[in-house]
Write a protein that holds these residues in place. Structure first.
Motif, short mmCIF file in Angstrom:
data_model
loop_
_atom_site.label_atom_id
_atom_site.label_comp_id
_atom_site.label_asym_id
_atom_site.label_seq_id
_atom_site.Cartn_x
_atom_site.Cartn_y
_atom_site.Cartn_z
N LEU A 64 61.65 38.60 39.10
CA LEU A 64 61.21 39.83 38.47
C LEU A 64 60.32 39.55 37.26
CD1 LEU A 64 64.43 42.05 38.59
CD2 LEU A 64 62.25 42.52 39.72
N ILE A 65 60.68 38.54 36.48
CA ILE A 65 59.86 38.17 35.32
C ILE A 65 58.51 37.66 35.78
CG2 ILE A 65 59.69 36.66 33.32
CD1 ILE A 65 62.77 36.77 33.16
N LEU A 66 58.50 36.86 36.84
CA LEU A 66 57.23 36.40 37.42
C LEU A 66 56.38 37.59 37.86
CD1 LEU A 66 58.35 33.30 39.49
CD2 LEU A 66 56.39 33.32 37.94
N ASN A 67 57.01 38.56 38.51
CA ASN A 67 56.28 39.74 38.98
C ASN A 67 55.70 40.54 37.82
OD1 ASN A 67 56.88 39.04 41.61
ND2 ASN A 67 58.57 40.49 41.82
N LEU A 68 56.45 40.66 36.73
CA LEU A 68 55.95 41.37 35.55
C LEU A 68 54.71 40.67 34.99
CD1 LEU A 68 59.28 42.29 33.74
CD2 LEU A 68 57.68 43.88 34.82
N SER A 69 54.73 39.35 35.05
CA SER A 69 53.57 38.60 34.59
C SER A 69 52.39 38.81 35.53
CB SER A 69 53.91 37.11 34.49
OG SER A 69 52.79 36.35 34.10
N ALA A 91 56.29 29.73 41.96
CA ALA A 91 57.17 29.85 40.78
C ALA A 91 56.38 29.81 39.48
CB ALA A 91 58.21 28.73 40.80
N ILE A 92 55.06 29.96 39.58
CA ILE A 92 54.20 29.87 38.40
C ILE A 92 53.16 30.99 38.42
CG2 ILE A 92 52.44 28.48 37.24
CD1 ILE A 92 53.87 26.00 38.15
N HIS A 93 52.95 31.60 37.26
CA HIS A 93 51.83 32.52 37.13
C HIS A 93 51.24 32.38 35.73
CE1 HIS A 93 49.72 36.34 36.24
NE2 HIS A 93 49.24 36.09 37.44
N ASP A 95 66.55 47.62 35.44
CA ASP A 95 65.47 48.58 35.34
C ASP A 95 64.26 47.84 34.79
OD1 ASP A 95 63.99 50.53 33.22
OD2 ASP A 95 64.61 51.64 35.01
N LYS A 96 63.13 47.87 35.49
CA LYS A 96 61.97 47.08 35.10
C LYS A 96 61.45 47.46 33.73
CE LYS A 96 58.66 46.10 37.93
NZ LYS A 96 57.59 46.20 38.94
N THR A 97 61.44 48.73 33.42
CA THR A 97 60.95 49.18 32.12
C THR A 97 61.83 48.65 31.00
OG1 THR A 97 60.03 51.19 33.10
CG2 THR A 97 60.33 51.17 30.70
N PHE A 98 63.13 48.74 31.21
CA PHE A 98 64.08 48.23 30.22
C PHE A 98 63.94 46.72 30.09
CE2 PHE A 98 68.21 46.16 29.53
CZ PHE A 98 68.54 46.67 28.28
#
Length: 205
Positions: free
Chosen positions: A31-36, A96-98, A186-189
């Protein structure tokens, strides 16, 4: 990968994931990768999955051998933390990298169980050695939920191992540790909390 972070120590943040197997650590890393990737999170992300890199049979390996393998991996991470050789030398998958040229911060996610305080202390020492900041994410999960999730994936651990780790888990008590339940993300949170931790890294406990 971590281009130019050596020139500004504060740009490199170590993120420790804490939790028993099947508690959602790999899910939160993704999820953190996707946010990036969505450019919502203004940070580069490198996720280091310990289980994949160590490639051990958790049901058979002795505690001493596991501790030795983890230490070897920590040493390798330290040696390559601030170089462009991190991905190649650790054999980290490109999935696994962005990174984006305009991002000034790199989050290096340590996807490991970290269920003992001594394991988190090793991260603290690495941060000290490498002049990096740090924050923690604790994946809160009941034993029954973890076992149920484990049954849905290609399992690398038995239920007995999950139960033992659950019973041995030393829950982080630092108030700055981000506590997450995988079913309630929750992605926003999450984005808001990540930005807060980036601006105000926690004191390690």
């Amino acid at each position: 990968i971590c281009r130019d972070i050596a020139s500004m120590d504060e740009k490199c943040l170590i993120v420790s994931l804490i939790g028993i197997p099947a508690s959602g650590k790999s899910t939160i890393a993704q999820l953190i990768l996707n946010l990036s990737r969505e450019n919502s999170l203004k940070a580069n992300v490198i996720a280091i999955e310990f289980d994949a890199l160590i490639e051990l049979d958790f049901d058979r390996i002795s505690h001493g051998d596991l501790k030795k393998c983890r230490e070897e991996l920590f040493t390798k991470i330290e040696r390559n933390l601030r170089s462009s050789d991190l991905q190649r030398n650790l054999k980290i998958s490109s999935n696994a990298i962005h990174t984006r040229p305009e991002n000034a911060i790199t989050l290096i996610i340590l996807d490991d169980n970290m269920y003992y305080r001594s394991m988190r202390q090793r991260v603290r020492q690495m941060c000290k050695n490498c002049d990096c900041r740090h924050f923690q994410i604790f994946m809160k999960s009941s034993l029954s939920d973890a076992i149920a999730r484990n049954a849905q994936r290609k399992s690398i651990v038995t239920n007995d191992v999950i139960e033992k780790m659950f019973n041995d888990l030393e829950i982080p008590i630092n108030s700055r540790t981000l506590v997450v339940e995988v079913e309630k993300i929750d992605k926003t949170f999450l984005l808001s909390e990540l930005n807060d931790r980036i601006d105000n890294p926690e004191t390690f406990t």
